[in-house]
Design a protein around this motif. Structure first.
Motif, PDB file in Angstrom:
ATOM      1  N   MET A  93      43.442   8.583  46.383  1.00 34.56           N
ATOM      2  CA  MET A  93      43.074   9.881  45.475  1.00 34.56           C
ATOM      3  C   MET A  93      44.624  10.183  44.772  1.00 34.56           C
ATOM      4  SD  MET A  93      40.198  10.485  45.336  1.00 34.56           S
ATOM      5  CE  MET A  93      39.190   9.062  45.586  1.00 34.56           C
ATOM      6  N   HIS A  94      45.557   9.994  45.493  1.00 36.82           N
ATOM      7  CA  HIS A  94      47.023  10.223  44.882  1.00 36.82           C
ATOM      8  C   HIS A  94      47.185   9.526  43.825  1.00 36.82           C
ATOM      9  CE1 HIS A  94      47.611   6.999  47.806  1.00 36.82           C
ATOM     10  NE2 HIS A  94      48.709   6.916  47.163  1.00 36.82           N
ATOM     11  N   LEU A  95      46.909   8.192  43.916  1.00 36.68           N
ATOM     12  CA  LEU A  95      47.067   7.268  42.674  1.00 36.68           C
ATOM     13  C   LEU A  95      46.174   7.723  41.445  1.00 36.68           C
ATOM     14  CD1 LEU A  95      47.085   3.886  44.514  1.00 36.68           C
ATOM     15  CD2 LEU A  95      48.869   4.884  43.701  1.00 36.68           C
ATOM     16  N   TYR A  96      44.810   7.893  41.918  1.00 35.56           N
ATOM     17  CA  TYR A  96      43.987   8.248  40.765  1.00 35.56           C
ATOM     18  C   TYR A  96      44.450   9.452  39.998  1.00 35.56           C
ATOM     19  CZ  TYR A  96      40.429   5.379  43.440  1.00 35.56           C
ATOM     20  OH  TYR A  96      40.060   4.426  44.346  1.00 35.56           O
ATOM     21  N   ASP A  97      44.856  10.360  40.757  1.00 36.45           N
ATOM     22  CA  ASP A  97      45.547  11.629  40.429  1.00 36.45           C
ATOM     23  C   ASP A  97      46.705  11.276  39.372  1.00 36.45           C
ATOM     24  OD1 ASP A  97      46.109  14.329  39.969  1.00 36.45           O
ATOM     25  OD2 ASP A  97      47.243  14.397  41.590  1.00 36.45           O
ATOM     26  N   LYS A  98      47.739  10.624  39.643  1.00 38.80           N
ATOM     27  CA  LYS A  98      48.739  10.141  39.054  1.00 38.80           C
ATOM     28  C   LYS A  98      48.461   9.459  37.660  1.00 38.80           C
ATOM     29  CE  LYS A  98      50.966   6.075  39.832  1.00 38.80           C
ATOM     30  NZ  LYS A  98      51.679   4.973  40.035  1.00 38.80           N
ATOM     31  N   TRP A  99      47.335   8.241  37.774  1.00 34.93           N
ATOM     32  CA  TRP A  99      46.905   7.714  36.681  1.00 34.93           C
ATOM     33  C   TRP A  99      46.358   8.687  35.734  1.00 34.93           C
ATOM     34  CZ3 TRP A  99      44.004   3.953  40.049  1.00 34.93           C
ATOM     35  CH2 TRP A  99      44.630   3.135  40.688  1.00 34.93           C
ATOM     36  N   GLY A 100      45.663   9.621  36.106  1.00 29.78           N
ATOM     37  CA  GLY A 100      44.606  10.453  35.306  1.00 29.78           C
ATOM     38  C   GLY A 100      45.613  11.591  34.528  1.00 29.78           C
ATOM     39  N   ASN A 101      46.863  12.028  35.197  1.00 28.10           N
ATOM     40  CA  ASN A 101      47.680  12.648  34.548  1.00 28.10           C
ATOM     41  C   ASN A 101      48.617  12.279  33.712  1.00 28.10           C
ATOM     42  OD1 ASN A 101      46.808  15.297  35.437  1.00 28.10           O
ATOM     43  ND2 ASN A 101      47.350  14.763  37.567  1.00 28.10           N
ATOM     44  N   GLU A 134      50.033   9.250  28.383  1.00 26.32           N
ATOM     45  CA  GLU A 134      49.407   8.346  27.347  1.00 26.32           C
ATOM     46  C   GLU A 134      48.122   7.950  27.618  1.00 26.32           C
ATOM     47  OE1 GLU A 134      50.718   3.884  25.406  1.00 26.32           O
ATOM     48  OE2 GLU A 134      52.239   4.954  26.890  1.00 26.32           O
ATOM     49  N   VAL A 135      47.909   7.833  29.162  1.00 21.21           N
ATOM     50  CA  VAL A 135      46.387   7.541  29.565  1.00 21.21           C
ATOM     51  C   VAL A 135      45.788   8.648  29.121  1.00 21.21           C
ATOM     52  CG1 VAL A 135      45.059   7.156  31.557  1.00 21.21           C
ATOM     53  CG2 VAL A 135      47.198   5.848  31.453  1.00 21.21           C
ATOM     54  N   ARG A 136      45.855  10.041  29.436  1.00 18.46           N
ATOM     55  CA  ARG A 136      45.208  11.036  29.353  1.00 18.46           C
ATOM     56  C   ARG A 136      44.830  11.420  27.982  1.00 18.46           C
ATOM     57  NH1 ARG A 136      47.464  15.864  28.483  1.00 18.46           N
ATOM     58  NH2 ARG A 136      49.720  16.311  28.595  1.00 18.46           N
ATOM     59  N   HIS A 137      45.662  11.029  26.788  1.00 16.16           N
ATOM     60  CA  HIS A 137      45.412  11.429  25.469  1.00 16.16           C
ATOM     61  C   HIS A 137      44.393  10.200  24.928  1.00 16.16           C
ATOM     62  CE1 HIS A 137      49.566  13.352  24.235  1.00 16.16           C
ATOM     63  NE2 HIS A 137      48.743  14.296  24.656  1.00 16.16           N
ATOM     64  N   LEU A 138      44.364   9.018  25.622  1.00 14.12           N
ATOM     65  CA  LEU A 138      43.231   8.199  25.238  1.00 14.12           C
ATOM     66  C   LEU A 138      41.989   8.452  25.926  1.00 14.12           C
ATOM     67  CD1 LEU A 138      45.463   4.865  25.649  1.00 14.12           C
ATOM     68  CD2 LEU A 138      44.549   5.767  23.362  1.00 14.12           C
ATOM     69  N   ARG A 139      41.827   9.208  27.030  1.00 13.64           N
ATOM     70  CA  ARG A 139      40.671   9.603  27.645  1.00 13.64           C
ATOM     71  C   ARG A 139      40.285  10.981  27.407  1.00 13.64           C
ATOM     72  NH1 ARG A 139      41.229   8.911  33.307  1.00 13.64           N
ATOM     73  NH2 ARG A 139      39.083   8.262  33.324  1.00 13.64           N
ATOM     74  N   HIS A 140      41.057  11.733  26.533  1.00 17.56           N
ATOM     75  CA  HIS A 140      40.664  13.159  26.272  1.00 17.56           C
ATOM     76  C   HIS A 140      40.729  14.204  27.380  1.00 17.56           C
ATOM     77  CE1 HIS A 140      39.772  16.337  23.746  1.00 17.56           C
ATOM     78  NE2 HIS A 140      38.681  16.004  23.167  1.00 17.56           N
ATOM     79  N   TYR A 141      41.930  13.943  28.399  1.00 17.48           N
ATOM     80  CA  TYR A 141      41.765  14.955  29.255  1.00 17.48           C
ATOM     81  C   TYR A 141      43.392  15.901  29.108  1.00 17.48           C
ATOM     82  CZ  TYR A 141      38.824  12.442  32.464  1.00 17.48           C
ATOM     83  OH  TYR A 141      37.806  11.415  32.959  1.00 17.48           O
ATOM     84  N   GLU A 142      42.884  17.178  28.771  1.00 21.59           N
ATOM     85  CA  GLU A 142      44.106  17.990  28.249  1.00 21.59           C
ATOM     86  C   GLU A 142      44.585  18.854  29.537  1.00 21.59           C
ATOM     87  OE1 GLU A 142      40.803  18.109  26.959  1.00 21.59           O
ATOM     88  OE2 GLU A 142      41.128  17.698  25.012  1.00 21.59           O
ATOM     89  N   ILE A 152      29.806   3.380  29.644  1.00 23.27           N
ATOM     90  CA  ILE A 152      30.662   2.716  30.498  1.00 23.27           C
ATOM     91  C   ILE A 152      32.099   3.563  30.170  1.00 23.27           C
ATOM     92  CG2 ILE A 152      32.386   0.824  30.624  1.00 23.27           C
ATOM     93  CD1 ILE A 152      30.021  -1.136  29.626  1.00 23.27           C
ATOM     94  N   GLY A 153      32.691   3.828  31.553  1.00 23.84           N
ATOM     95  CA  GLY A 153      34.094   4.612  31.505  1.00 23.84           C
ATOM     96  C   GLY A 153      35.023   3.434  32.156  1.00 23.84           C
ATOM     97  N   PHE A 154      36.333   3.051  31.611  1.00 26.59           N
ATOM     98  CA  PHE A 154      37.253   2.402  32.590  1.00 26.59           C
ATOM     99  C   PHE A 154      38.786   2.557  31.793  1.00 26.59           C
ATOM    100  CE2 PHE A 154      38.205  -1.340  29.439  1.00 26.59           C
ATOM    101  CZ  PHE A 154      38.039  -0.360  28.262  1.00 26.59           C
ATOM    102  N   PHE A 155      39.570   2.563  32.814  1.00 28.63           N
ATOM    103  CA  PHE A 155      41.158   2.662  32.730  1.00 28.63           C
ATOM    104  C   PHE A 155      41.938   2.020  33.522  1.00 28.63           C
ATOM    105  CE2 PHE A 155      43.140   5.770  35.268  1.00 28.63           C
ATOM    106  CZ  PHE A 155      42.205   6.502  35.691  1.00 28.63           C
ATOM    107  N   ILE A 156      43.036   1.591  32.992  1.00 29.49           N
ATOM    108  CA  ILE A 156      43.889   1.025  33.782  1.00 29.49           C
ATOM    109  C   ILE A 156      45.194   1.914  33.987  1.00 29.49           C
ATOM    110  CG2 ILE A 156      45.636  -0.832  33.962  1.00 29.49           C
ATOM    111  CD1 ILE A 156      43.848  -2.731  32.475  1.00 29.49           C
ATOM    112  N   GLY A 157      45.354   2.491  35.069  1.00 29.35           N
ATOM    113  CA  GLY A 157      46.371   3.428  35.332  1.00 29.35           C
ATOM    114  C   GLY A 157      48.018   2.963  35.243  1.00 29.35           C
ATOM    115  N   GLU A 158      47.936   1.766  35.761  1.00 34.26           N
ATOM    116  CA  GLU A 158      48.822   1.164  36.126  1.00 34.26           C
ATOM    117  C   GLU A 158      49.393   0.517  34.877  1.00 34.26           C
ATOM    118  OE1 GLU A 158      51.263   1.953  38.531  1.00 34.26           O
ATOM    119  OE2 GLU A 158      49.747   2.755  39.994  1.00 34.26           O
ATOM    120  N   ARG A 159      50.222   1.260  33.847  1.00 33.16           N
ATOM    121  CA  ARG A 159      50.472   0.767  32.617  1.00 33.16           C
ATOM    122  C   ARG A 159      51.164  -0.624  32.254  1.00 33.16           C
ATOM    123  NH1 ARG A 159      53.599   4.401  29.501  1.00 33.16           N
ATOM    124  NH2 ARG A 159      53.310   6.066  30.933  1.00 33.16           N
TER     125      ARG A 159
END
Ligand SMILES: CC(C)(COP(=O)(O)OP(=O)(O)OC[C@H]1O[C@@H](n2cnc3c(N)ncnc32)[C@H](O)[C@@H]1OP(=O)(O)O)[C@@H](O)C(=O)NCCC(=O)NCCS
Length: 182
Positions: free
Chosen positions: A25-33, A36-44, A96-103
Motif C-alpha cells: 500500500m505504501h507503493l500504491y500511495d507513493k505512485w498515486g501522489n 506527474e502521474v496524478r495530473h494524468l489521472r486527475h487526482y488533485e 479500464i483504468g491503469f497506470f505505471i507508478g514507477e516512471r
C-alpha cells in the motif's frame, strides 16, 4: 523494493497481473501522489497510505470493480496497478483504468501490454461486450496505447475538466468484443 513470490493471475510476456498486495500500500500511495502521474489521472487531493488501503479494502466487497497489481517479470518488482471498474453485468460493459507508478518503466511497451491483458481478460474470461477508456486530452501515451489495441474514439467532451491551469477535453475510447454486438 519488495520482490514477488506468488503465482501470476494473468501471465504476460514482460509483465504479470497479480491480485492487489496489501503489503504494498505504501507503493500504491507513493505512485498515486506522484505529481506527474496524478495530473494524468486527475487526482488533485493528497491521499495517505491508510486512505489508499481503505479504498482497496472497500473494493474487495464490490462486484463492479476488480484491481490488479502489475509486476515486472524480469525485475520481479511491482510497478503499477490496473483495474476494470464500473462493470455493468447487465449491459456487459466496463471501464479500464491503469497506470505505471514507477516512471522509469514508462516507454518500454509495458502500458500497451497491461491494457492488452486486461482487455483480453474482460472479453474472454468475463464475457464483457464493450470496454471504455476515459482519457484526458494531454495524455498522448494513453491514447496511443488504446489506438494500437484497436479502440476507437467514440466521443469527446470539450473543456470538460479543469486540470492544473487548463480546461481539457475528455476522450472516450471504446472497443467492442465483436462488431456484431454493438
Ligand atoms: C499511460 C501509461 C500507462 C503508458 O505506459 P507506457 O508503458 O509508457 O506506454 P508504452 O510504452 O506502451 O507506449 C505507448 C505509446 O505511447 C508513446 N508514448 C509513451 N510516452 C509518451 C509521452 N510522454 N508522450 C507521447 N507519447 C508517448 C510510446 O512511444 C508508444 O507509442 P508507439 O507505439 O507509437 O511507439 C503510462 O505513461 C502511465 O502510467 N502514465 C500515468 C498514468 C496514466 O496516464 N494512466 C492512464 C490513464 S487513462
Amino acid at each position: 523494493m519488495n520482490t514477488i513470490a506468488s503465482a501470476a493471475f494473468i501471465n504476460g510476456n514482460l509483465i504479470d497481473l497479480q491480485p492487489i498486495n496489501f503489503n504494498h500500500m505504501h507503493l500504491y500511495d507513493k505512485w498515486g501522489n506522484d505529481q506527474e502521474v496524478r495530473h494524468l489521472r486527475h487526482y488533485e487531493f493528497p491521499r495517505s497510505t491508510d486512505e489508499v488501503k481503505e479504498r482497496y479494502l472497500n473494493s474487495i466487497k464490490a462486484t463492479d470493480k476488480y484491481s490488479f497489481e502489475v509486476v515486472h517479470k524480469k525485475d520481479g518488482v511491482p510497478i503499477g496497478t490496473c483495474n476494470l471498474h464500473e462493470i455493468n453485468w447487465v449491459s456487459r460493459t466496463a471501464e479500464i483504468g491503469f497506470f505505471i507508478g514507477e516512471r522509469k518503466y514508462w516507454g518500454m511497451g509495458l502500458g500497451t501490454e497491461i491494457a492488452s491483458l486486461i482487455t483480453s481478460y474482460a472479453f474472454q474470461e468475463l464475457n464483457l461486450r464493450k470496454l471504455k477508456a476515459v482519457i484526458y486530452s494531454p495524455n498522448i501515451a494513453s491514447q496511443k496505447v488504446f489506438t494500437k489495441l484497436d479502440f476507437h474514439l467514440e466521443a469527446t467532451l470539450k473543456g470538460e475538466e479543469y486540470i492544473d491551469g487548463d480546461y481539457i477535453d475528455i476522450h472516450f475510447y471504446v472497443k467492442y468484443r465483436n462488431a456484431s454486438e454493438k
